[in-house]
Design an enzyme around this catalytic site. Structure first.
Site, PDB file in Angstrom:
ATOM      1  N   ASN A 181      13.158   2.988  61.803  1.00  0.00           N
ATOM      2  CA  ASN A 181      13.644   3.370  60.382  1.00  0.00           C
ATOM      3  C   ASN A 181      13.567   4.878  60.575  1.00  0.00           C
ATOM      4  O   ASN A 181      12.382   5.578  60.185  1.00  0.00           O
ATOM      5  CB  ASN A 181      13.162   2.790  59.210  1.00  0.00           C
ATOM      6  CG  ASN A 181      13.631   3.269  57.928  1.00  0.00           C
ATOM      7  OD1 ASN A 181      14.536   3.935  57.934  1.00  0.00           O
ATOM      8  ND2 ASN A 181      13.137   2.606  56.735  1.00  0.00           N
ATOM      9  N   ARG A 212      17.553   0.827  61.344  1.00  0.00           N
ATOM     10  CA  ARG A 212      18.015   0.663  60.262  1.00  0.00           C
ATOM     11  C   ARG A 212      19.084   1.748  60.385  1.00  0.00           C
ATOM     12  O   ARG A 212      18.832   3.180  60.490  1.00  0.00           O
ATOM     13  CB  ARG A 212      17.198   0.987  59.078  1.00  0.00           C
ATOM     14  CG  ARG A 212      17.371   1.157  57.759  1.00  0.00           C
ATOM     15  CD  ARG A 212      16.498   1.629  56.656  1.00  0.00           C
ATOM     16  NE  ARG A 212      16.800   1.825  55.337  1.00  0.00           N
ATOM     17  CZ  ARG A 212      16.611   2.113  54.490  1.00  0.00           C
ATOM     18  NH1 ARG A 212      15.235   3.110  54.879  1.00  0.00           N
ATOM     19  NH2 ARG A 212      16.900   2.368  53.232  1.00  0.00           N
ATOM     20  N   HIS A 257      20.170   0.132  50.275  1.00  0.00           N
ATOM     21  CA  HIS A 257      18.936  -0.649  50.216  1.00  0.00           C
ATOM     22  C   HIS A 257      19.311  -2.176  50.303  1.00  0.00           C
ATOM     23  O   HIS A 257      18.519  -2.944  50.007  1.00  0.00           O
ATOM     24  CB  HIS A 257      18.306  -0.540  48.615  1.00  0.00           C
ATOM     25  CG  HIS A 257      17.587   0.688  48.633  1.00  0.00           C
ATOM     26  ND1 HIS A 257      17.570   1.485  47.270  1.00  0.00           N
ATOM     27  CD2 HIS A 257      16.963   1.480  49.043  1.00  0.00           C
ATOM     28  CE1 HIS A 257      17.026   2.521  47.282  1.00  0.00           C
ATOM     29  NE2 HIS A 257      16.540   2.702  48.514  1.00  0.00           N
ATOM     30  N   GLY A 292      11.761   2.895  45.102  1.00  0.00           N
ATOM     31  CA  GLY A 292      10.634   3.733  45.702  1.00  0.00           C
ATOM     32  C   GLY A 292      11.054   5.379  45.594  1.00  0.00           C
ATOM     33  O   GLY A 292      11.195   5.574  44.687  1.00  0.00           O
ATOM     34  N   GLY A 349      13.843   6.594  47.162  1.00  0.00           N
ATOM     35  CA  GLY A 349      14.947   6.188  46.583  1.00  0.00           C
ATOM     36  C   GLY A 349      15.040   5.144  45.548  1.00  0.00           C
ATOM     37  O   GLY A 349      14.149   4.177  45.635  1.00  0.00           O
ATOM     38  N   ARG A 382      16.175  12.694  43.191  1.00  0.00           N
ATOM     39  CA  ARG A 382      17.673  12.748  43.166  1.00  0.00           C
ATOM     40  C   ARG A 382      17.919  12.252  41.711  1.00  0.00           C
ATOM     41  O   ARG A 382      17.407  11.661  41.052  1.00  0.00           O
ATOM     42  CB  ARG A 382      18.119  11.715  43.870  1.00  0.00           C
ATOM     43  CG  ARG A 382      18.510  12.060  45.473  1.00  0.00           C
ATOM     44  CD  ARG A 382      18.768  10.888  46.357  1.00  0.00           C
ATOM     45  NE  ARG A 382      17.783  10.421  46.999  1.00  0.00           N
ATOM     46  CZ  ARG A 382      17.655   9.331  47.763  1.00  0.00           C
ATOM     47  NH1 ARG A 382      18.772   8.156  47.866  1.00  0.00           N
ATOM     48  NH2 ARG A 382      16.663   8.925  48.519  1.00  0.00           N
ATOM     49  N   ASP A 430       5.947  12.194  42.931  1.00  0.00           N
ATOM     50  CA  ASP A 430       5.073  11.101  43.201  1.00  0.00           C
ATOM     51  C   ASP A 430       4.626  10.559  41.996  1.00  0.00           C
ATOM     52  O   ASP A 430       4.162  11.233  41.085  1.00  0.00           O
ATOM     53  CB  ASP A 430       3.994  11.770  43.941  1.00  0.00           C
ATOM     54  CG  ASP A 430       3.087  10.643  44.562  1.00  0.00           C
ATOM     55  OD1 ASP A 430       2.797   9.476  43.955  1.00  0.00           O
ATOM     56  OD2 ASP A 430       2.921  10.731  45.661  1.00  0.00           O
ATOM     57  N   MET A 431       5.153   9.248  41.635  1.00  0.00           N
ATOM     58  CA  MET A 431       4.983   8.662  40.552  1.00  0.00           C
ATOM     59  C   MET A 431       3.358   8.419  40.101  1.00  0.00           C
ATOM     60  O   MET A 431       2.920   8.239  38.885  1.00  0.00           O
ATOM     61  CB  MET A 431       5.413   7.145  40.754  1.00  0.00           C
ATOM     62  CG  MET A 431       5.163   6.110  39.337  1.00  0.00           C
ATOM     63  SD  MET A 431       6.246   7.058  37.942  1.00  0.00           S
ATOM     64  CE  MET A 431       7.851   6.599  38.074  1.00  0.00           C
ATOM     65  N   ARG A 432       2.514   8.544  41.184  1.00  0.00           N
ATOM     66  CA  ARG A 432       0.947   8.311  41.081  1.00  0.00           C
ATOM     67  C   ARG A 432       0.637   9.732  40.341  1.00  0.00           C
ATOM     68  O   ARG A 432      -0.209   9.596  39.462  1.00  0.00           O
ATOM     69  CB  ARG A 432       0.337   8.249  42.310  1.00  0.00           C
ATOM     70  CG  ARG A 432       0.511   6.842  42.785  1.00  0.00           C
ATOM     71  CD  ARG A 432      -0.285   6.934  44.577  1.00  0.00           C
ATOM     72  NE  ARG A 432       1.069   7.313  45.290  1.00  0.00           N
ATOM     73  CZ  ARG A 432       0.914   7.221  46.289  1.00  0.00           C
ATOM     74  NH1 ARG A 432       0.220   6.354  46.899  1.00  0.00           N
ATOM     75  NH2 ARG A 432       1.883   7.952  47.033  1.00  0.00           N
ATOM     76  N   GLY A 455       7.822   0.878  46.577  1.00  0.00           N
ATOM     77  CA  GLY A 455       6.403   1.588  46.163  1.00  0.00           C
ATOM     78  C   GLY A 455       6.205   1.564  44.643  1.00  0.00           C
ATOM     79  O   GLY A 455       5.045   0.974  44.133  1.00  0.00           O
ATOM     80  N   GLY A 490       7.991  -0.081  42.253  1.00  0.00           N
ATOM     81  CA  GLY A 490       8.061  -1.572  41.817  1.00  0.00           C
ATOM     82  C   GLY A 490       6.834  -2.355  41.806  1.00  0.00           C
ATOM     83  O   GLY A 490       6.703  -3.274  41.068  1.00  0.00           O
ATOM     84  N   HIS A 501       3.747  -1.406  42.711  1.00  0.00           N
ATOM     85  CA  HIS A 501       2.392  -0.621  42.381  1.00  0.00           C
ATOM     86  C   HIS A 501       2.287   0.011  41.192  1.00  0.00           C
ATOM     87  O   HIS A 501       1.008   0.655  40.865  1.00  0.00           O
ATOM     88  CB  HIS A 501       2.047   0.226  43.698  1.00  0.00           C
ATOM     89  CG  HIS A 501       1.968  -0.486  45.027  1.00  0.00           C
ATOM     90  ND1 HIS A 501       1.115  -1.422  45.208  1.00  0.00           N
ATOM     91  CD2 HIS A 501       2.567  -0.236  46.085  1.00  0.00           C
ATOM     92  CE1 HIS A 501       1.544  -1.891  46.496  1.00  0.00           C
ATOM     93  NE2 HIS A 501       2.419  -1.098  47.038  1.00  0.00           N
ATOM     94  N   GLU A 557      11.630  -4.361  54.810  1.00  0.00           N
ATOM     95  CA  GLU A 557      12.762  -3.990  55.505  1.00  0.00           C
ATOM     96  C   GLU A 557      12.665  -3.972  56.919  1.00  0.00           C
ATOM     97  O   GLU A 557      13.680  -4.598  57.568  1.00  0.00           O
ATOM     98  CB  GLU A 557      13.396  -2.579  55.232  1.00  0.00           C
ATOM     99  CG  GLU A 557      13.857  -2.425  53.735  1.00  0.00           C
ATOM    100  CD  GLU A 557      13.628  -1.058  53.111  1.00  0.00           C
ATOM    101  OE1 GLU A 557      12.658  -0.537  52.941  1.00  0.00           O
ATOM    102  OE2 GLU A 557      14.663  -0.472  52.659  1.00  0.00           O
TER     103      GLU A 557
HETATM  104  P1  ADP Z   1      10.285   5.142  50.238  1.00  0.00           P
HETATM  105  O1  ADP Z   1      11.591   5.159  49.555  1.00  0.00           O
HETATM  106  O2  ADP Z   1      10.150   6.532  50.925  1.00  0.00           O
HETATM  107  O3  ADP Z   1      10.282   3.988  51.257  1.00  0.00           O
HETATM  108  P2  ADP Z   1       8.190   3.671  48.650  1.00  0.00           P
HETATM  109  O4  ADP Z   1       8.935   2.514  48.562  1.00  0.00           O
HETATM  110  O5  ADP Z   1       6.919   4.120  49.694  1.00  0.00           O
HETATM  111  O6  ADP Z   1       9.089   4.984  49.019  1.00  0.00           O
HETATM  112  O7  ADP Z   1       7.774   4.404  47.208  1.00  0.00           O
HETATM  113  C1  ADP Z   1       7.253   5.710  47.093  1.00  0.00           C
HETATM  114  C2  ADP Z   1       7.132   5.951  45.591  1.00  0.00           C
HETATM  115  O8  ADP Z   1       6.096   4.679  45.051  1.00  0.00           O
HETATM  116  C3  ADP Z   1       6.286   7.254  45.308  1.00  0.00           C
HETATM  117  O9  ADP Z   1       6.684   7.569  43.923  1.00  0.00           O
HETATM  118  C4  ADP Z   1       4.844   7.060  45.138  1.00  0.00           C
HETATM  119  O10 ADP Z   1       4.241   7.549  44.173  1.00  0.00           O
HETATM  120  C5  ADP Z   1       5.014   5.425  44.429  1.00  0.00           C
HETATM  121  N1  ADP Z   1       3.841   4.458  44.746  1.00  0.00           N
HETATM  122  C6  ADP Z   1       3.117   3.981  45.677  1.00  0.00           C
HETATM  123  N2  ADP Z   1       1.912   3.400  45.353  1.00  0.00           N
HETATM  124  C7  ADP Z   1       1.894   3.812  44.034  1.00  0.00           C
HETATM  125  C8  ADP Z   1       0.657   3.337  43.042  1.00  0.00           C
HETATM  126  N3  ADP Z   1      -0.304   2.357  43.361  1.00  0.00           N
HETATM  127  N4  ADP Z   1       0.961   3.549  41.700  1.00  0.00           N
HETATM  128  C9  ADP Z   1       2.153   3.988  41.271  1.00  0.00           C
HETATM  129  N5  ADP Z   1       3.188   4.737  42.064  1.00  0.00           N
HETATM  130  C10 ADP Z   1       2.590   4.206  43.452  1.00  0.00           C
END
Ligand code: ADP
Length: 394
Positions: free
Chosen positions: A9, A94, A182, A211, A213, A242, A284-286, A329, A331, A333, A380
């Site tokens: 990918n 991919r 996706h 994620g 995206g 985006r 970054d959602m975290r 990510g 969804g 976590h 994926e």
């Molecule tokens: P990609 O689209 O690059 O494959 P991912 O599916 O890995 O991305 O998702 C990345 C997103 O997931 C980021 O915004 C990240 O902060 C969020 N994320 C990953 N782990 C956690 C967590 N434990 N709590 C909240 N958000 C998380």
């Protein structure tokens, strides 16, 4: 001696990979996975076993001049070494865009590659990077079969109306239409639902790939009938950087009245908007969830608001909603994001079980909830491996 496939990918500065042994009739078994990132700056290679333990790691200083060719060659050497006496039978890629003609996975011949190159203008930020490793490997390993797996493919079943913009017909016929992305993730989710929850899989489900995206897919009986991304991966939900759906008049205004160049608008829409733009802090959602900055809270609230709004639209398309799946990510976590989305979907029959949401695996709605809400991690690369095996043996 077992056979194996390598799933790739490739993005602008990174290549994610996963190596699978083929163990028919079972699904391909993960041997190891990892990534090469920092390509073009200071590259780093990392491989982990299926439990997440680091197997190999290497980094090169900025300016060491590692080319794409050298890094891919190194990755293949690692894969072959890791396989021992087992044999690499093919590589699956991919590929973000299959256009109007490619939706099933296909062997990458020079003619197919040339056809996929013509789609670069439809996905200029992704397609060239997806195709670059194909060319490199075709030159360095001409006997190794390569297979293209399309992110648009799963949406081939979309209702014709859902593929149309309200633009003149000629533009639609020339390919200016909604494709959706996706697809490998949604195909994995559809398969997981069929295997684990067949009754739900046969019903009306919205899957949310959240994620960096982000998009939603409306599935009826496991097939895509509509999705929030369209001609490009910009449409639909708010994402990490985006903006998602936006009044096209804004783009005209920015260029005509504010003097922004096309490149500046592209940078704004793809790289400076979304969670990053609204929070002014991070994509970054975290980071946003951990922050007490009100702009961070507003970015998270808008992210959930837009998901709920688009879900309502897709529920309309489906004629109701039986299930909702969170993946990727955020969804998989981020319980607070899931809770905010579900709170807005109460009127549709969603009732979250807070304890199950905190655990974050399997069903997270109450037993009484009319809509079954699930968390299912996507994979994926596993999907690419399955397609590659089927295409090689087909
Ligand atoms: P990609 O689209 O690059 O494959 P991912 O599916 O890995 O991305 O998702 C990345 C997103 O997931 C980021 O915004 C990240 O902060 C969020 N994320 C990953 N782990 C956690 C967590 N434990 N709590 C909240 N958000 C998380």
């Amino acid at each position: 001696m077992a056979r194996a496939v390598l799933a790739l990918n490739a993005g602008s500065s990174s290549i994610k990979f996963a190596l699978f042994r083929l163990v028919p009739p079972a699904a391909p078994a993960l041997a190891c996975q990892g990534e090469v990132d920092g390509i073009g700056t200071a590259p780093r290679f990392r491989a982990r076993d299926p439990a997440g333990l680091v197997l190999a790691e290497q980094s090169w200083p900025a300016g060491a001049g590692r080319t794409h060719e050298q890094l891919l060659g190194g990755l293949l050497d690692f894969a072959e070494h890791h396989l021992g006496t087992d044999k690499l039978a093919g590589i699956g890629h991919r590929i973000v865009h299959g256009g109007q003609d490619f939706f099933r996975p296909v062997r990458l011949t020079p003619a197919v590659l040339a056809a996929l190159e013509t789609l670069v203008p439809l996905a200029p930020l992704h397609q060239p990077h997806n195709l670059a490793p194909v060319r490199v490997l075709a030159a360095s390993h001409p006997d190794l079969p390569q297979v293209a797996c399309f992110d648009t493919g799963f949406h081939h079943t979309m209702a014709p109306l859902a593929t149309r913009f309200a633009l003149p017909r000629a533009l639609h016929d020339q390919g200016v239409r909604r494709y959706g992305f996706h697809g490998l993730s949604y195909e994995f989710i559809a398969g997981a639902l069929r295997a684990r929850l067949p009754a739900l899989a046969a019903g009306r489900v919205v899957a949310a790939h959240l994620g960096n995206g982000a998009s939603l897919c409306a599935m009826a009986d496991g097939r895509s009938v509509d999705t929030t991304m369209g001609f490009t991966a910009l449409e639909g939900l708010m994402m990490g950087t985006r903006c998602g759906a936006i009044d096209p008049g804004v783009l005209l205004y920015l260029q005509q009245q504010r003097g922004m160049t096309v490149q500046a608008v592209e940078d704004l829409l793809y790289h400076r908007s979304g969670l990053l733009g609204v929070s002014g802090l991070s994509n970054d959602m975290r980071t946003l969830l951990a922050s007490d900055d009100p702009h961070a809270a507003e970015a998270v609230a808008l992210f959930a608001y837009r998901i709920a709004r688009e879900t309502a639209a897709l529920a309309g398309t489906l004629g109701g909603l039986d299930g909702f799946v969170f993946t990727a990510g955020i969804g998989a976590h981020a319980p607070p994001v899931r809770a905010a989305v579900c709170a807005r979907l109460g009127w549709l029959g969603v009732e979250l079980d807070p304890a199950a949401n905190a655990r974050g695996a399997g069903r997270i709605s109450t037993a009484a909830s009319r809509v079954a809400v699930h968390v299912i991690p996507t994979d994926e690369e596993a999907m690419i491996a399955r397609h590659t095996e089927a295409t090689l043996d087909g």
